[in-house]
Design an enzyme around this catalytic site. Structure first.
Site, PDB file in Angstrom:
ATOM      1  N   HIS A  33      36.372  34.007  23.645  1.00 22.66           N
ATOM      2  CA  HIS A  33      36.693  35.294  24.251  1.00 22.66           C
ATOM      3  C   HIS A  33      38.032  35.194  24.990  1.00 22.66           C
ATOM      4  CE1 HIS A  33      36.079  39.237  25.902  1.00 22.66           C
ATOM      5  NE2 HIS A  33      36.549  38.760  27.042  1.00 22.66           N
ATOM      6  N   MET A  59      32.984  41.237  15.544  1.00 26.45           N
ATOM      7  CA  MET A  59      32.899  42.360  16.491  1.00 26.45           C
ATOM      8  C   MET A  59      31.516  43.015  16.499  1.00 26.45           C
ATOM      9  SD  MET A  59      35.793  41.991  17.762  1.00 26.45           S
ATOM     10  CE  MET A  59      36.220  43.424  18.750  1.00 26.45           C
ATOM     11  N   ARG A  60      30.504  42.199  16.724  1.00 24.49           N
ATOM     12  CA  ARG A  60      29.144  42.726  16.826  1.00 24.49           C
ATOM     13  C   ARG A  60      28.417  42.029  17.958  1.00 24.49           C
ATOM     14  NH1 ARG A  60      27.444  45.779  12.783  1.00 24.49           N
ATOM     15  NH2 ARG A  60      28.883  45.835  11.044  1.00 24.49           N
TER      16      ARG A  60
HETATM   17  C1  GRF Z   1      40.530  36.547  19.266  1.00 26.81           C
HETATM   18  O1  GRF Z   1      41.436  37.013  20.231  1.00 26.81           O
HETATM   19  C2  GRF Z   1      39.239  36.121  19.886  1.00 26.81           C
HETATM   20  O2  GRF Z   1      39.400  35.564  21.143  1.00 26.81           O
HETATM   21  C3  GRF Z   1      38.493  37.425  19.940  1.00 26.81           C
HETATM   22  O3  GRF Z   1      38.811  38.063  18.749  1.00 26.81           O
HETATM   23  C4  GRF Z   1      40.092  37.663  18.327  1.00 26.81           C
HETATM   24  C5  GRF Z   1      40.018  37.223  16.893  1.00 26.81           C
HETATM   25  O4  GRF Z   1      41.288  36.866  16.392  1.00 26.81           O
HETATM   26  N1  GRF Z   1      37.072  37.203  20.121  1.00 26.81           N
HETATM   27  P1  GRF Z   1      41.437  36.228  14.947  1.00 26.81           P
HETATM   28  O5  GRF Z   1      40.696  37.160  13.975  1.00 26.81           O
HETATM   29  O6  GRF Z   1      40.820  34.859  14.979  1.00 26.81           O
HETATM   30  O7  GRF Z   1      42.893  36.189  14.674  1.00 26.81           O
END
Ligand code: GRF
Length: 194
Positions: free
Chosen positions: A112, A87-88
């Site tokens: 995504h 998340m960056r």
């Molecule tokens: C997923 O939905 C991905 O598409 C998004 O962040 C989420 C991560 O899920 N970028 P996880 O940590 O792999 O369960």
């Protein structure tokens, strides 16, 4: 041989699926899993490679943080990064270190949960659901300096059923994620090897 790093912040279910997909892909090797949050579930699981916590310190700039990441990635001789819920927003330090002249984009990949360019940003599922779409999907793309704007590798759609709650909708999407991201590894395993 391509050495891979997986980056995550949260549950890490995609990292688990990617790790499970690697045996048999003879040109790929997992080198390291990097997490930036100590709450990530990945820190409590066993993997065949190290899971390293790299938190951004309050007093350090994005460039300083990414310099530390690049140093770590160089130590592990990483050539590709797969972001999986990291998340960056990446800055030039990391992007430039993984820019690939021949490909014309970076060797950093992201998954995504929407049909980009629709619903970029951190809540792809919730935003698509709230907008009332009949169909959404998952996008695997190469990362550039924008938010979910880089060149698309592949997209796969899934439908929203009439009685879906947001949780049902996410679950249907996750099932797609857990297939399309390993499929990217199969592509990468062949890329440049012939
Ligand atoms: C997923 O939905 C991905 O598409 C998004 O962040 C989420 C991560 O899920 N970028 P996880 O940590 O792999 O369960």
């Amino acid at each position: 041989m391509k050495n891979l790093a997986f980056f995550a912040s949260g549950a890490g279910t995609n990292v688990v699926k990617l790790m499970e997909a690697l045996p048999g892909l003879t040109h790929l090797r997992a080198s390291v899993i990097v997490v930036d949050q100590k709450s990530s579930a990945l820190l409590n699981q066993m993997f065949s490679v190290p899971v390293i916590l790299m938190e951004k310190q309050k007093e350090e700039t994005k460039a300083q943080y990414e310099t530390r990441l690049v140093t770590l990635l160089n130590e592990y001789e990483v050539s590709w990064i797969l972001l999986a819920g990291f998340m960056r927003i990446l800055g030039p330090t990391l992007l430039n270190a993984f820019q690939d002249q021949k490909l014309g984009h970076s060797r950093i990949v992201n998954i995504h949960p929407s049909l980009l360019p629709a619903f970029p940003g951190k809540s792809g599922y919730a935003d698509a659901f709230k907008a009332g779409v009949k169909e959404s999907g998952v996008t695997v793309h190469f990362v550039d300096s924008g938010v979910d704007t880089g060149p698309i590798w592949k997209q796969q759609a899934f439908s929203r059923e009439t009685n879906d709650t947001l949780e049902d909708f996410v679950q249907r999407g996750k099932a797609v994620e857990w297939k399309i991201y390993p499929a990217f590894l199969e592509w990468l395993n062949q890329y440049g090897e012939n």
